[in-house]
Design a protein around this motif. Structure first.
Motif, PDB file in Angstrom:
ATOM      1  N   GLY A  24       0.833  -1.203   0.000  1.00 11.80           N
ATOM      2  CA  GLY A  24       0.000   0.000   0.000  1.00 11.80           C
ATOM      3  C   GLY A  24       0.869   1.254   0.000  1.00 11.80           C
ATOM      4  N   PHE A  25       0.734   2.021  -1.037  1.00 13.66           N
ATOM      5  CA  PHE A  25       1.578   3.217  -1.145  1.00 13.66           C
ATOM      6  C   PHE A  25       1.010   4.336  -0.281  1.00 13.66           C
ATOM      7  CE2 PHE A  25       2.713   7.239  -3.012  1.00 13.66           C
ATOM      8  CZ  PHE A  25       4.083   7.152  -2.920  1.00 13.66           C
ATOM      9  N   ALA A  26      -0.276   4.618  -0.483  1.00 12.54           N
ATOM     10  CA  ALA A  26      -0.913   5.683   0.312  1.00 12.54           C
ATOM     11  C   ALA A  26      -0.867   5.332   1.797  1.00 12.54           C
ATOM     12  CB  ALA A  26      -2.356   5.852  -0.147  1.00 12.54           C
ATOM     13  N   THR A  27      -1.030   4.062   2.089  1.00  3.73           N
ATOM     14  CA  THR A  27      -1.010   3.610   3.491  1.00  3.73           C
ATOM     15  C   THR A  27       0.306   3.981   4.160  1.00  3.73           C
ATOM     16  OG1 THR A  27      -2.439   1.774   2.906  1.00  3.73           O
ATOM     17  CG2 THR A  27      -1.183   1.532   4.948  1.00  3.73           C
ATOM     18  N   LEU A  40      -7.624  14.434  -4.143  1.00  2.89           N
ATOM     19  CA  LEU A  40      -6.431  13.929  -4.856  1.00  2.89           C
ATOM     20  C   LEU A  40      -5.811  12.726  -4.157  1.00  2.89           C
ATOM     21  CD1 LEU A  40      -4.459  17.152  -5.876  1.00  2.89           C
ATOM     22  CD2 LEU A  40      -5.853  15.691  -7.348  1.00  2.89           C
ATOM     23  N   TRP A  41      -6.274  12.461  -2.959  1.00  2.00           N
ATOM     24  CA  TRP A  41      -5.778  11.348  -2.130  1.00  2.00           C
ATOM     25  C   TRP A  41      -4.244  11.330  -2.150  1.00  2.00           C
ATOM     26  CZ3 TRP A  41      -5.114   5.542  -2.798  1.00  2.00           C
ATOM     27  CH2 TRP A  41      -5.268   4.881  -1.574  1.00  2.00           C
ATOM     28  N   SER A  42      -3.598  10.212  -2.421  1.00  2.00           N
ATOM     29  CA  SER A  42      -2.132  10.167  -2.270  1.00  2.00           C
ATOM     30  C   SER A  42      -1.410  11.130  -3.221  1.00  2.00           C
ATOM     31  CB  SER A  42      -1.618   8.741  -2.485  1.00  2.00           C
ATOM     32  OG  SER A  42      -2.061   8.231  -3.711  1.00  2.00           O
ATOM     33  N   PHE A 176      -2.654  -0.499 -14.651  1.00  2.00           N
ATOM     34  CA  PHE A 176      -4.056  -0.057 -14.532  1.00  2.00           C
ATOM     35  C   PHE A 176      -4.610  -0.716 -13.266  1.00  2.00           C
ATOM     36  CE2 PHE A 176      -3.116   0.320 -19.048  1.00  2.00           C
ATOM     37  CZ  PHE A 176      -3.658   1.561 -19.366  1.00  2.00           C
ATOM     38  N   GLU A 177      -5.068   0.108 -12.329  1.00  2.00           N
ATOM     39  CA  GLU A 177      -5.431  -0.421 -11.014  1.00  2.00           C
ATOM     40  C   GLU A 177      -6.912  -0.223 -10.683  1.00  2.00           C
ATOM     41  OE1 GLU A 177      -1.902  -0.273  -8.115  1.00  2.00           O
ATOM     42  OE2 GLU A 177      -2.151   1.829  -8.691  1.00  2.00           O
ATOM     43  N   THR A 178      -7.433  -1.167  -9.886  1.00  2.00           N
ATOM     44  CA  THR A 178      -8.831  -1.173  -9.395  1.00  2.00           C
ATOM     45  C   THR A 178      -9.852  -0.837 -10.497  1.00  2.00           C
ATOM     46  OG1 THR A 178      -8.681   1.106  -8.553  1.00  2.00           O
ATOM     47  CG2 THR A 178      -8.323  -0.660  -6.958  1.00  2.00           C
ATOM     48  N   ASN A 238      -6.426  -6.296  -7.664  1.00  2.00           N
ATOM     49  CA  ASN A 238      -5.779  -5.533  -6.587  1.00  2.00           C
ATOM     50  C   ASN A 238      -6.856  -4.902  -5.698  1.00  2.00           C
ATOM     51  OD1 ASN A 238      -6.237  -3.182  -8.555  1.00  2.00           O
ATOM     52  ND2 ASN A 238      -5.296  -2.103  -6.842  1.00  2.00           N
ATOM     53  N   CYS A 239      -6.459  -4.604  -4.480  1.00  2.00           N
ATOM     54  CA  CYS A 239      -7.320  -3.938  -3.501  1.00  2.00           C
ATOM     55  C   CYS A 239      -8.654  -4.652  -3.254  1.00  2.00           C
ATOM     56  CB  CYS A 239      -7.550  -2.476  -3.858  1.00  2.00           C
ATOM     57  SG  CYS A 239      -7.558  -1.454  -2.358  1.00  2.00           S
ATOM     58  N   ALA A 240      -8.594  -5.985  -3.291  1.00  2.00           N
ATOM     59  CA  ALA A 240      -9.737  -6.801  -2.849  1.00  2.00           C
ATOM     60  C   ALA A 240      -9.263  -7.565  -1.616  1.00  2.00           C
ATOM     61  CB  ALA A 240     -10.140  -7.763  -3.962  1.00  2.00           C
ATOM     62  N   GLY A 305       1.005  -6.328  -2.131  1.00  5.85           N
ATOM     63  CA  GLY A 305      -0.090  -5.905  -1.269  1.00  5.85           C
ATOM     64  C   GLY A 305      -0.644  -4.579  -1.755  1.00  5.85           C
ATOM     65  N   CYS A 306      -1.880  -4.273  -1.341  1.00  4.13           N
ATOM     66  CA  CYS A 306      -2.447  -2.967  -1.695  1.00  4.13           C
ATOM     67  C   CYS A 306      -2.787  -2.251  -0.380  1.00  4.13           C
ATOM     68  CB  CYS A 306      -3.636  -3.156  -2.633  1.00  4.13           C
ATOM     69  SG  CYS A 306      -3.997  -1.685  -3.616  1.00  4.13           S
ATOM     70  N   CYS A 307      -3.893  -1.526  -0.356  1.00  6.32           N
ATOM     71  CA  CYS A 307      -4.145  -0.655   0.788  1.00  6.32           C
ATOM     72  C   CYS A 307      -4.101  -1.381   2.125  1.00  6.32           C
ATOM     73  CB  CYS A 307      -5.503   0.014   0.614  1.00  6.32           C
ATOM     74  SG  CYS A 307      -5.517   1.082  -0.823  1.00  6.32           S
ATOM     75  N   ARG A 308      -3.545  -0.692   3.109  1.00  2.00           N
ATOM     76  CA  ARG A 308      -3.407  -1.156   4.493  1.00  2.00           C
ATOM     77  C   ARG A 308      -2.369  -2.255   4.656  1.00  2.00           C
ATOM     78  NH1 ARG A 308      -5.440   2.596   7.568  1.00  2.00           N
ATOM     79  NH2 ARG A 308      -6.507   1.283   9.072  1.00  2.00           N
TER      80      ARG A 308
HETATM   81  N1  LIG Z   1      -1.211   2.051  -5.876  1.00  2.00           N
HETATM   82  C1  LIG Z   1      -2.243   2.562  -5.012  1.00  2.00           C
HETATM   83  C2  LIG Z   1      -3.447   1.686  -5.120  1.00  2.00           C
HETATM   84  C3  LIG Z   1      -4.579   2.091  -4.301  1.00  2.00           C
HETATM   85  S1  LIG Z   1      -5.935   1.036  -4.461  1.00  2.00           S
HETATM   86  C4  LIG Z   1      -1.722   2.596  -3.595  1.00  2.00           C
HETATM   87  O1  LIG Z   1      -1.064   1.645  -3.193  1.00  2.00           O
HETATM   88  O2  LIG Z   1      -1.964   3.549  -2.881  1.00  2.00           O
END
Ligand SMILES: N[C@@H](CCS)C(=O)O
Ligand SMILES: C[S+](C)CC[C@H](N)C(=O)O
Ligand SMILES: [Zn+2]
Length: 367
Positions: A24-27, A40-42, A176-178, A238-240, A305-308
């Protein structure tokens, strides 16, 4: 004629059959104190704190990620414009998202030259292209409900310029994500063709029922479209939540010959309205370690891994994969030794037989 191996296939091979995607990058930005409760989130950090972006990339590299996904998930030109930035400024931020990851990768790789015997691969940089739902910032990357006014042309218009700018910045891959529905998967595939994109890409879907795309459309419908494109090198989820993944890998194995990529979130659920993660069945690093082995054995070739999830999740995954590679290397060496033993035994036996033959022949001649 055999086709050349792409950088992605090459990396998978070097990694022993399964490469590690970051987490998770934003995490991880948030764990360092970044406040990204924002449309804009992350991508807000591209404006406010680019150093932190590089730091997070470095942390994932240290943890053993073979692939870095850039900070551009929710970085879009309309998003930046509604922030009061100019088109040029928006494009420069997109360019920066790739450059930051490339710089992190290059400096990490250079530093490894002074570490003999390290077990890292030179990482690849995948430019993140979040879905239209990510840009909407209403959680619709988990529903696929884009409204009646959203058609193929609108989706292509939304993705086109960002795709061009990201490609121009020189990533190794496109991520291409989510993607939550069939129409957006098709828009991405058509765009790659129309823009004659040479950078290998993956397309990942989200899933909220463990069976279909969030829109309710079957993955068969979605993959039938993707399978026709030789520009897409990997496809997955991703992110499921992690507990959906094994079944989905088996399903995808039946639906495509492309490499399968999975990088689930921790199992927590995103509340798009409140803009926060709701506590629910949550899987820790120890679980990821167990799951990752199963996902790999089920046929996934790219796992992260993705978020969290965080660098410690990626470390847990990369450690078991490195240990596995080491075990496989040792068993290859020991079977080479066995072969050598056998060969020398065989040669010795032949040599003895030859000598016996010579002696008996000499005896025969003497007689
Ligand atoms: N690459 C993004 C995906 C978010 S669902 C991240 O890890 O923050
Ligand atoms: C992957 S989700 C958690 C990203 C954030 C979402 N697009 C939003 O802005 O609400
Ligand atoms: Zn995510």
């Amino acid at each position: 004629m055999g086709k050349d191996k792409s950088s992605l296939e090459d990396l998978i091979e070097k990694a022993g059959g399964c490469a590690v995607v970051d987490g998770g990058f934003a995490t991880q930005l948030e764990r360092h104190g970044a406040v990204i409760n924002d449309p804009l989130w992350s991508a807000l950090c591209l404006i406010k704190d680019p150093h932190l972006i590089k730091q997070v990339h470095l942390e994932y590299l240290e943890a053993g990620a073979d692939i870095l996904v850039t900070s551009s998930y929710q970085a879009t030109l309309p998003g930046f414009l509604s922030r009061g930035l100019s088109i040029e400024e928006g494009e420069s931020l997109l360019d920066k998202s790739v450059k930051l990851a490339v710089e992190a990768r290059d400096s990490f790789w250079d530093s490894l030259e002074r570490t003999p015997g390290h077990c890292y691969n030179r990482a690849l940089v995948a430019a993140s292209i979040g879905s239209y739902g990510a840009y909407l910032a209403d959680g619709s990357e988990y529903s696929g409900c884009y409204g009646l006014d959203v058609n193929m042309d609108k989706l292509k218009d939304f993705h086109r310029r960002r795709l061009q700018v990201l490609v121009e910045a020189g990533p190794d891959l496109l991520a291409f994500e989510t993607i939550p529905n069939k129409i957006e998967a098709q828009a991405c595939v058509e765009l790659l063709e129309e823009e004659n994109i040479k950078v290998p890409s993956w397309i990942c879907f989200s899933s909220v029922d463990g069976e279909n795309a969030p829109s309710g459309e079957s993955f068969k419908e979605c993959l039938d479209i993707i399978n026709k494109s030789n520009k897409v090198h990997a496809v997955g989820i991703n992110c499921a939540p992690p507990h959906f993944i094994e079944t989905l890998i088996h399903k995808f194995k039946e639906l495509t010959k492309k490499a399968i990529i999975v990088y689930p979130n921790s199992g927590e659920v995103w509340d798009g309205r409140a803009k926060r993660w709701l506590p629910s069945k949550c899987f820790g690093d120890d679980k990821f370690e167990v799951f990752a082995t199963r996902w790999r054995n089920s046929g996934a070739r790219l796992i992260g891994g993705c978020c969290r999830t965080t660098p410690s999740t990626i470390l847990a995954i990369s450690k078991i994969f490195t240990q596995r590679m080491e075990r496989e290397r040792r068993s290859r060496i020991s079977s080479v030794f066995n072969l050598r033993d056998y060969a020398s035994h065989y040669n010795l036996r032949n040599e003895l037989q030859r000598k016996i033959h010579i002696v008996s022949r000499a005896n025969f001649v003497l007689k």
